[in-house]
Write an enzyme that holds these catalytic residues in place. Structure first.
Site, PDB file in Angstrom:
ATOM      1  N   GLU A 298       0.823  -1.040   0.196  1.00 47.44           N
ATOM      2  CA  GLU A 298      -0.053  -0.106  -0.137  1.00 47.44           C
ATOM      3  C   GLU A 298       1.021   1.391  -0.016  1.00 47.44           C
ATOM      4  O   GLU A 298       1.709   1.198   0.641  1.00 47.44           O
ATOM      5  CB  GLU A 298      -1.009   0.119   1.135  1.00 47.44           C
ATOM      6  CG  GLU A 298      -2.031  -1.037   1.511  1.00 47.44           C
ATOM      7  CD  GLU A 298      -2.892  -1.041   2.601  1.00 47.44           C
ATOM      8  OE1 GLU A 298      -3.296  -0.052   3.246  1.00 47.44           O
ATOM      9  OE2 GLU A 298      -2.220  -2.112   3.304  1.00 47.44           O
TER      10      GLU A 298
ATOM     11  N   ARG B  42       5.192 -12.951   9.416  1.00 51.42           N
ATOM     12  CA  ARG B  42       5.980 -11.461   9.004  1.00 51.42           C
ATOM     13  C   ARG B  42       7.382 -11.601   9.767  1.00 51.42           C
ATOM     14  O   ARG B  42       7.226 -12.298  10.939  1.00 51.42           O
ATOM     15  CB  ARG B  42       5.151 -10.637   8.973  1.00 51.42           C
ATOM     16  CG  ARG B  42       4.369 -10.220  10.589  1.00 51.42           C
ATOM     17  CD  ARG B  42       3.731  -8.707  10.606  1.00 51.42           C
ATOM     18  NE  ARG B  42       2.858  -8.568   9.566  1.00 51.42           N
ATOM     19  CZ  ARG B  42       2.794  -7.569   8.824  1.00 51.42           C
ATOM     20  NH1 ARG B  42       3.493  -6.652   9.126  1.00 51.42           N
ATOM     21  NH2 ARG B  42       1.856  -7.200   7.964  1.00 51.42           N
TER      22      ARG B  42
ATOM     23  N   LYS C 224       4.132   0.590  10.322  1.00 51.10           N
ATOM     24  CA  LYS C 224       4.050   1.906   9.428  1.00 51.10           C
ATOM     25  C   LYS C 224       3.837   3.224  10.131  1.00 51.10           C
ATOM     26  O   LYS C 224       4.163   4.252  10.081  1.00 51.10           O
ATOM     27  CB  LYS C 224       3.579   1.813   8.025  1.00 51.10           C
ATOM     28  CG  LYS C 224       4.336   0.839   7.097  1.00 51.10           C
ATOM     29  CD  LYS C 224       3.743   1.106   5.620  1.00 51.10           C
ATOM     30  CE  LYS C 224       2.720   0.000   5.381  1.00 51.10           C
ATOM     31  NZ  LYS C 224       2.244  -0.005   3.944  1.00 51.10           N
TER      32      LYS C 224
HETATM   33  P1  ATP Z   1      -0.344  -1.860   6.847  1.00 50.33           P
HETATM   34  O1  ATP Z   1      -0.547  -2.156   8.320  1.00 50.33           O
HETATM   35  O2  ATP Z   1      -0.274  -0.463   6.322  1.00 50.33           O
HETATM   36  O3  ATP Z   1      -1.105  -2.688   5.868  1.00 50.33           O
HETATM   37  P2  ATP Z   1       1.709  -3.668   5.907  1.00 50.33           P
HETATM   38  O4  ATP Z   1       3.007  -3.913   6.709  1.00 50.33           O
HETATM   39  O5  ATP Z   1       0.927  -4.737   5.733  1.00 50.33           O
HETATM   40  O6  ATP Z   1       1.267  -2.222   6.607  1.00 50.33           O
HETATM   41  P3  ATP Z   1       1.679  -3.417   3.114  1.00 50.33           P
HETATM   42  O7  ATP Z   1       2.242  -2.237   2.274  1.00 50.33           O
HETATM   43  O8  ATP Z   1       0.419  -3.723   2.915  1.00 50.33           O
HETATM   44  O9  ATP Z   1       2.042  -3.008   4.454  1.00 50.33           O
HETATM   45  O10 ATP Z   1       2.777  -4.460   3.031  1.00 50.33           O
HETATM   46  C1  ATP Z   1       2.813  -4.998   1.465  1.00 50.33           C
HETATM   47  C2  ATP Z   1       3.417  -6.553   1.575  1.00 50.33           C
HETATM   48  O11 ATP Z   1       4.579  -6.750   2.511  1.00 50.33           O
HETATM   49  C3  ATP Z   1       2.193  -7.276   2.135  1.00 50.33           C
HETATM   50  O12 ATP Z   1       2.095  -8.429   1.371  1.00 50.33           O
HETATM   51  C4  ATP Z   1       2.592  -7.817   3.524  1.00 50.33           C
HETATM   52  O13 ATP Z   1       2.223  -8.915   4.100  1.00 50.33           O
HETATM   53  C5  ATP Z   1       4.286  -7.565   3.389  1.00 50.33           C
HETATM   54  N1  ATP Z   1       4.829  -7.388   4.478  1.00 50.33           N
HETATM   55  C6  ATP Z   1       4.688  -6.307   5.518  1.00 50.33           C
HETATM   56  N2  ATP Z   1       5.214  -6.194   6.741  1.00 50.33           N
HETATM   57  C7  ATP Z   1       6.009  -7.541   6.730  1.00 50.33           C
HETATM   58  C8  ATP Z   1       6.673  -7.828   7.505  1.00 50.33           C
HETATM   59  N3  ATP Z   1       7.099  -7.469   8.599  1.00 50.33           N
HETATM   60  N4  ATP Z   1       7.305  -9.332   7.242  1.00 50.33           N
HETATM   61  C9  ATP Z   1       6.804 -10.007   5.976  1.00 50.33           C
HETATM   62  N5  ATP Z   1       6.135  -9.402   5.152  1.00 50.33           N
HETATM   63  C10 ATP Z   1       5.536  -8.054   5.381  1.00 50.33           C
HETATM   64 MG    MG Z   2      -1.191  -4.348   4.437  1.00 48.87          MG
END
Ligand code: ATP
Ligand code: MG
Length: 561
Positions: free
Chosen positions: A37, A263, A273
């Site tokens: 996002e 994650r 974030k």
């Molecule tokens: P938000 O809380 O804003 O949704 P998010 O960490 O999920 O934050 P995204 O931009 O949606 O952020 O993440 C993009 C991709 O990265 C998603 O597929 C998510 O699963 C993956 N991702 C995010 N944080 C992690 C992490 N700590 N470890 C592994 N994958 C991650």
């Molecule tokens: Mg997300």
């Protein structure tokens, strides 16, 4: 990167893909995606997902899309879209011709919503958010039907059309899927699929005032892109039935399979974030790319290499259970890489002057130094030596204990690749602080060894005073003192655990002239000190070096004490 370069160990996702390929599922295609996002900068957790998704595509000769899941215009910005692309490229991955955007599917998604209404599977609901929460029930109690649940198809079509036309205010009405208000899975209790938001979108401008919800958009976007394996983190496990439900109700060109993985969490930092944004906006750090941030832009500015991050991501592996990785593992990965690639350079960070009394006043000798003992190709350079030098203040003790092998009154040490010197006198200011050391050198020891095989225990780095470049060293350390800054059972906030010493600026350090050949982004080892990286804040007058990582894990030592 070519296929042969990847040596990823096997894991449960690869096992699933292998099995699918055996059964010729998806006509043998492997197509993944990385779906950020655009509401913040990428961090080391995202790197795990990037390495996984792009790595699988490389290994299986498949494809990996970069898709921005830009369904929430309130928090999104093109600044983030650009930063995300920059960071993925820097990590070494390639998404092909163009990035994808969920917002490119707004028209199609709208039509899917109409299909659902026509099939009696979606309805416009006028409950207020508070009422909706009440009707939704709890984990232990079933929800109850909205009074608007049985609106006719015609009425729903008309209201939805008017929502789109901008007749209603934000929050006045929503479109909901008609699934099951008694489902034990809360996500299935008639979730919202469209909401009204009179707000400018960074790509579609003011075209829309209704926006699809993330859950409605995500799985359908995967399907529209013919994704085969849709990898996401564990918290989406109980959203999967909903994604699958949407895929079953409407005509989609493909059926992606969602697979969840744990994650990445790292200790001594935060990864949310929202919290990273808070660190930036409240000025606890200088920006998203502050070298203390766990963001990819921060790690880059700190001096991390893409290779070290990819190695780290490969090594932590892939599991289905959440765990916390020790940040020392990340530091180990960068240390290992920098040891191989950096030139060794002499810089004195906390200087004290040394005058060699028996060295001719205007003599300068050029001494040859090996640039990198780990790399035969790195060559050598000449370093000027003269009568007045700087050494590290900590390399001298006026009253040294036996085990101190560096300089002290009457003691002899080796200056790296130069000469043996002996301290003959200590000069102090009025307050008794040592300000200068007087020494003699042995001309017979040129290059750093003595013809009579006389032993000295210490070898010190040094910088010729008249040739010295004044530089600034920024010593970065972990951002939080507490391993889990989010653990605040007794109240308080993660900000209470900020490490007050996460940045120490040393504004007057001295380095040998060779540092002038380095540019912002270049990495170096200051001998006996640490690995550093040239910061973009450097000017022609003064270079700035960021400490990437110490030569050894100093936190491990602290813990033992
Ligand atoms: P938000 O809380 O804003 O949704 P998010 O960490 O999920 O934050 P995204 O931009 O949606 O952020 O993440 C993009 C991709 O990265 C998603 O597929 C998510 O699963 C993956 N991702 C995010 N944080 C992690 C992490 N700590 N470890 C592994 N994958 C991650
Ligand atoms: Mg997300």
């Amino acid at each position: 990167m070519s296929k042969t370069e990847s040596k990823l160990p096997s894991n449960f996702v690869r096992d699933i893909i292998d099995e699918d390929l055996k059964n010729n599922k998806n006509e043998g295609r492997v197509h993944t995606r990385f779906p950020p996002e655009p509401n913040g900068y990428l961090h080391i957790g995202h790197a795990k997902s990037i390495c996984l998704n792009f790595g699988l595509a490389i290994d299986y000769n498949g494809k990996c899309n970069l898709r921005f899941d830009d369904t929430n215009p309130v928090k999104e910005d093109t600044e983030y879209v650009e930063a995300i692309q920059r960071d993925i490229k820097w990590l070494g991955f390639d998404w092909g011709e163009k990035p994808f955007f969920a917002s490119d599917y707004f028209e199609k998604l709208y039509n899917y919503a109409i299909d659902l209404i026509n099939a009696g599977k979606a309805y416009v609901c006028d409950l207020t958010p508070e009422e909706m929460r009440e009707y939704r029930g709890t984990l232990t109690e079933p929800g109850k039907a909205s009074p608007y649940r049985d609106r006719s198809v015609e009425e729903n079509l008309d209201l939805f059309e008017r929502m789109k036309a901008g007749e209603f205010k934000d929050g006045e009405r929503v479109l909901r899927a008609k699934i099951d208000m008694t489902s034990p899975n809360m996500n299935m209790r008639d979730p919202i699929i469209y909401r009204i938001r009179h707000i400018h979108h960074h790509r579609t401008g003011d075209k829309w005032c209704i926006y699809p919800m993330y859950d409605f958009t995500h799985g359908l976007s995967d399907a529209l892109e013919h994704i085969t394996h849709s990898l996401c983190s564990l918290e989406f496990e109980n959203h999967r039935p909903l994604y699958d439900w949407f895929l079953e109700q409407v005509e989609v060109p493909a059926n992606p399979q969602q697979i969840e993985f744990a994650r990445l969490a790292l200790d001594h930092t935060v990864m949310s974030k929202r919290k990273l944004l808070q660190l930036v906006t409240e000025g606890h750090v200088t920006g998203w790319d502050d070298p203390r941030m766990p963001t990819l832009s921060g790690l880059r500015r700190r001096g991390y290499t893409p290779e070290s991050i990819r190695n780290f991501c490969d090594r932590i592996g892939l599991a289905r259970r959440n765990s916390v990785v020790n940040i020392a593992q990340l530091e180990h990965a960068i240390r290992e890489h920098l040891n191989k690639i950096t030139h060794r350079v002499m810089a004195v960070l906390d200087p004290i002057k040394v005058v060699i009394e028996n060295y001719p006043e205007d003599q300068v000798e050029e001494l040859e130094f090996i640039n990198n003992p780990e790399d035969d190709e790195a060559g050598t350079r000449m370093v000027p030596f003269s009568r007045e030098l700087y050494i590290e203040r900590a390399d001298f003790m006026e009253d040294p204990p036996k085990k101190f092998f560096r300089l002290g009154p009457g003691r002899e040490v080796r200056l790296r690749y130069a000469y043996y010197i002996t301290c003959t006198d200590v000069i102090k200011d009025d307050d008794g602080n040592v300000v200068e050391l007087r020494c003699t050198y042995d001309p017979e020891t040129k290059g750093g060894s003595s013809p009579d095989n006389r032993k000295v225990r210490g070898t010190l780095h040094w910088v010729s005073a008249q040739h010295a470049e004044v530089i600034e060293a920024r010593l970065y350390d972990r951002l939080f003192t507490k391993a889990n800054p989010d653990d605040n059972k007794d109240g308080g906030s993660f900000l209470d655990h900020l490490n007050p010493d996460s940045l120490v600026r040393l504004e007057t350090c001295y380095a040998e002239p060779y540092v002038k050949t380095f540019k912002p982004g270049d990495r170096v080892q200051f001998e006996r000190k640490a690995y550093f990286c040239v910061d973009p804040d450097s000017t022609d007058e003064k270079m700035v070096f960021n400490r990437t990582v110490t030569l050894r894990d100093t936190w491990a030592k602290k813990k033992k004490k």
